[in-house]
Design an enzyme around this catalytic site. Structure first.
Site, PDB file in Angstrom:
ATOM      1  N   CYS A  79     -17.362  45.197 -40.524  1.00 31.04           N
ATOM      2  CA  CYS A  79     -15.984  44.668 -40.512  1.00 31.04           C
ATOM      3  C   CYS A  79     -15.940  43.144 -40.633  1.00 31.04           C
ATOM      4  O   CYS A  79     -14.898  42.571 -40.922  1.00 31.04           O
ATOM      5  CB  CYS A  79     -15.270  45.108 -39.241  1.00 31.04           C
ATOM      6  SG  CYS A  79     -15.123  46.894 -39.136  1.00 31.04           S
ATOM      7  N   HIS A 105      -8.947  40.933 -37.965  1.00 36.70           N
ATOM      8  CA  HIS A 105      -9.389  42.277 -38.350  1.00 36.70           C
ATOM      9  C   HIS A 105      -8.545  43.307 -37.598  1.00 36.70           C
ATOM     10  O   HIS A 105      -8.352  43.219 -36.388  1.00 36.70           O
ATOM     11  CB  HIS A 105     -10.867  42.437 -38.003  1.00 36.70           C
ATOM     12  CG  HIS A 105     -11.360  43.826 -38.175  1.00 36.70           C
ATOM     13  ND1 HIS A 105     -11.187  44.527 -39.345  1.00 36.70           N
ATOM     14  CD2 HIS A 105     -12.000  44.674 -37.321  1.00 36.70           C
ATOM     15  CE1 HIS A 105     -11.718  45.730 -39.211  1.00 36.70           C
ATOM     16  NE2 HIS A 105     -12.196  45.845 -38.003  1.00 36.70           N
ATOM     17  N   ASN A 156      -7.899  50.988 -39.886  1.00 37.21           N
ATOM     18  CA  ASN A 156      -8.977  49.997 -39.931  1.00 37.21           C
ATOM     19  C   ASN A 156      -9.677  50.136 -41.287  1.00 37.21           C
ATOM     20  O   ASN A 156     -10.348  51.140 -41.536  1.00 37.21           O
ATOM     21  CB  ASN A 156      -9.948  50.270 -38.772  1.00 37.21           C
ATOM     22  CG  ASN A 156     -11.132  49.314 -38.748  1.00 37.21           C
ATOM     23  OD1 ASN A 156     -11.428  48.653 -39.740  1.00 37.21           O
ATOM     24  ND2 ASN A 156     -11.813  49.270 -37.624  1.00 37.21           N
TER      25      ASN A 156
HETATM   26  N1  COA Z   1      -6.745  62.968 -30.500  1.00 35.27           N
HETATM   27  C1  COA Z   1      -6.625  63.472 -29.265  1.00 35.27           C
HETATM   28  N2  COA Z   1      -7.514  63.250 -28.278  1.00 35.27           N
HETATM   29  C2  COA Z   1      -8.581  62.490 -28.573  1.00 35.27           C
HETATM   30  C3  COA Z   1      -8.774  61.941 -29.847  1.00 35.27           C
HETATM   31  C4  COA Z   1      -7.814  62.214 -30.829  1.00 35.27           C
HETATM   32  N3  COA Z   1      -7.905  61.732 -32.092  1.00 35.27           N
HETATM   33  N4  COA Z   1      -9.913  61.220 -29.839  1.00 35.27           N
HETATM   34  C5  COA Z   1     -10.426  61.322 -28.614  1.00 35.27           C
HETATM   35  N5  COA Z   1      -9.618  62.105 -27.846  1.00 35.27           N
HETATM   36  C6  COA Z   1      -9.796  62.481 -26.440  1.00 35.27           C
HETATM   37  C7  COA Z   1     -11.251  62.462 -26.018  1.00 35.27           C
HETATM   38  O1  COA Z   1     -11.866  63.678 -26.335  1.00 35.27           O
HETATM   39  C8  COA Z   1     -11.127  62.251 -24.528  1.00 35.27           C
HETATM   40  O2  COA Z   1     -10.808  63.473 -23.925  1.00 35.27           O
HETATM   41  P1  COA Z   1     -11.444  63.884 -22.495  1.00 35.27           P
HETATM   42  O3  COA Z   1     -10.938  62.812 -21.557  1.00 35.27           O
HETATM   43  O4  COA Z   1     -10.868  65.225 -22.258  1.00 35.27           O
HETATM   44  O5  COA Z   1     -12.917  63.830 -22.681  1.00 35.27           O
HETATM   45  C9  COA Z   1      -9.904  61.354 -24.392  1.00 35.27           C
HETATM   46  O6  COA Z   1      -9.156  61.510 -25.609  1.00 35.27           O
HETATM   47  C10 COA Z   1     -10.238  59.900 -24.183  1.00 35.27           C
HETATM   48  O7  COA Z   1     -11.237  59.532 -25.137  1.00 35.27           O
HETATM   49  P2  COA Z   1     -11.698  58.058 -25.290  1.00 35.27           P
HETATM   50  O8  COA Z   1     -12.710  57.968 -26.397  1.00 35.27           O
HETATM   51  O9  COA Z   1     -12.092  57.510 -23.946  1.00 35.27           O
HETATM   52  O10 COA Z   1     -10.333  57.368 -25.775  1.00 35.27           O
HETATM   53  P3  COA Z   1      -9.976  55.841 -25.851  1.00 35.27           P
HETATM   54  O11 COA Z   1      -8.796  55.569 -25.022  1.00 35.27           O
HETATM   55  O12 COA Z   1     -11.170  54.966 -25.665  1.00 35.27           O
HETATM   56  O13 COA Z   1      -9.507  55.713 -27.369  1.00 35.27           O
HETATM   57  C11 COA Z   1     -10.356  54.859 -29.424  1.00 35.27           C
HETATM   58  C12 COA Z   1     -10.416  55.991 -28.391  1.00 35.27           C
HETATM   59  C13 COA Z   1     -11.407  55.152 -30.461  1.00 35.27           C
HETATM   60  C14 COA Z   1      -8.971  54.862 -30.036  1.00 35.27           C
HETATM   61  C15 COA Z   1     -10.624  53.504 -28.721  1.00 35.27           C
HETATM   62  O14 COA Z   1     -11.758  53.613 -27.916  1.00 35.27           O
HETATM   63  C16 COA Z   1     -10.816  52.385 -29.694  1.00 35.27           C
HETATM   64  O15 COA Z   1      -9.923  52.016 -30.419  1.00 35.27           O
HETATM   65  N6  COA Z   1     -12.003  51.762 -29.678  1.00 35.27           N
HETATM   66  C17 COA Z   1     -12.304  50.652 -30.548  1.00 35.27           C
HETATM   67  C18 COA Z   1     -12.731  51.200 -31.860  1.00 35.27           C
HETATM   68  C19 COA Z   1     -12.845  50.142 -32.899  1.00 35.27           C
HETATM   69  O16 COA Z   1     -12.170  49.162 -32.865  1.00 35.27           O
HETATM   70  N7  COA Z   1     -13.736  50.409 -33.824  1.00 35.27           N
HETATM   71  C20 COA Z   1     -13.924  49.629 -34.966  1.00 35.27           C
HETATM   72  C21 COA Z   1     -14.690  48.424 -34.717  1.00 35.27           C
HETATM   73  S1  COA Z   1     -14.578  47.435 -36.099  1.00 35.27           S
END
Ligand code: COA
Length: 347
Positions: free
Chosen positions: A131, A274, A304
């Site tokens: 990124c 970004h 993204n």
């Molecule tokens: N829809 C529904 N539920 C989902 C899901 C989706 N698309 N993706 C994950 N979940 C669930 C998980 O299974 C988990 O369930 P559980 O508690 O029963 O195990 C729950 O939601 C929480 O998951 P988690 O991964 O902790 O969610 P989060 O709040 O961290 O959000 C992201 C996930 C990916 C949106 C977040 O972590 C994020 O944006 N991270 C940064 C990613 C990023 O910027 N990446 C690029 C870098 S350049």
């Protein structure tokens, strides 16, 4: 023998007479739109969950069957930037394409883009920094022009992450985030030395590689992680760890860059960041007390788009007249590697 330079002494370089300007910008988008409603049909997720956790409503993805790819988006992006700059492709000295999705390991995608736009024998190469690729390439292109060896450089950010997604419930934590796009700028030398980069940074911490990686063999997995062959070809991301890294790094990066330039947040006209997650962007905005219109957000429409994210924002802002010559604009990115970097410009 002269006395050694004290460690604290600042070595003042003669100020070059060359300035660098962003002469034009362009974008290339794929034909398909993938909405949260579409994703609901492919995996166990909901529009509400995606919007609340990421701010994303829709993203664009390539139609692979129709031959859409990184190259097919990047070429019109650079053509558009050249047209916007009113610069002929034959004037390009160099073409840099930041991408983690080259068409092939060889040739570099940049070589094919250069040939498609008619850049003659201009040098061309890909830059891989996930990124951060576009911001890193922008810094390098600027300094090549500032150094006097090159006059006009095309810089592209283009990625096709949809090729690396698992659109089943198994991959839902990652697949909802990414979209495909390309954005480009043309940089050129000018005779006003005050124009160009005021401060920049490029950082990496390879110890964090395992938080975002694209395995294609069982040897690509970190110790302790099941090298499940079903994960081959699918981007693996520790979302929560990356989120924490980003929330901490983003404001520090902005502050570091402001400090290097001796500026306050108020003196910067626009922050072009970004687009990784709307919550990360809002946290950075609040930390610096920035008004909403100073930190651009378009993640709701594109998700993204990795290396394309920053030039896509820049192009929209330029097209709307919200970024223009005379302003100070900061570009900021972070991502896989882990990498993070910035570029603060006097336009
Ligand atoms: N829809 C529904 N539920 C989902 C899901 C989706 N698309 N993706 C994950 N979940 C669930 C998980 O299974 C988990 O369930 P559980 O508690 O029963 O195990 C729950 O939601 C929480 O998951 P988690 O991964 O902790 O969610 P989060 O709040 O961290 O959000 C992201 C996930 C990916 C949106 C977040 O972590 C994020 O944006 N991270 C940064 C990613 C990023 O910027 N990446 C690029 C870098 S350049």
């Amino acid at each position: 023998m002269s006395a050694p330079t004290p460690a604290t002494a600042r070595i003042e370089l003669p100020r070059g007479r060359v300035g660098v300007r962003i002469a034009g910008s362009g974008i290339g988008l794929p034909s398909r739109t993938l909405t949260n409603a579409d994703l609901e049909k492919m995996m166990d997720t909901s529009d509400e969950w995606i919007v609340q956790r990421t701010g994303i409503r829709t993203r664009r993805v390539v139609n692979r069957e129709a031959g859409e790819c990184t190259l097919s988006m990047a070429t019109p992006a650079l053509r558009g930037a050249l047209a916007d700059a009113k610069i002929d492709a034959t004037e390009l000295d160099l073409v840099l394409c930041a991408t983690m999705c080259p068409e092939m390991a060889c040739p570099p995608t940049a070589c094919r883009i250069a040939a498609e736009v008619g850049a003659g024998r201009a040098g061309a190469m890909d830059i891989s920094a996930a990124c951060c690729g576009f911001v890193f390439a922008l810094n390098m292109a600027h300094d090549l022009i500032k150094g006097g060896a090159y006059r006009t450089i095309g810089v592209i950010g283009a990625d096709t992450l949809s090729n690396w997604m698992d659109y089943s419930t198994e991959g839902r934590g990652t697949a909802i985030i990414f979209g495909d796009a390309a954005g480009a700028v043309v940089l050129t030398a000018c005779d006003d030395p005050s124009r160009g980069i005021l401060a920049q940074s490029m950082h990496a911490d390879g110890a964090g590689w395992k938080d975002i990686f694209t395995p294609t063999s069982r040897h690509h997995f970190p110790a302790g992680v099941d090298p499940d062959p079903r994960k081959f070809g699918h981007l693996q991301m520790n979302g929560a760890t990356v989120f924490k890294f980003a929330v901490g790094t983003f404001p520090n990066l902005i502050q570091e860059t402001l400090d290097k330039a001796g500026l306050t947040p108020e003196q910067v006209d626009m922050f072009v960041c970004h687009q990784s997650n709307a919550r990360i962007l809002h946290a950075a905005r609040e930390r610096f007390g920035l008004p909403e219109d100073k930190l651009y957000v378009n993640i709701d429409r594109y998700g993204n788009t990795v290396a394309a994210s920053v030039p896509l924002c820049l192009h929209e802002l330029r097209a709307a007249g919200r970024v223009r010559d005379g302003q100070k604009v900061m570009f900021v990115a972070f991502g896989g590697g882990l990498t993070w970097g910035s570029s603060l410009w006097q336009l």
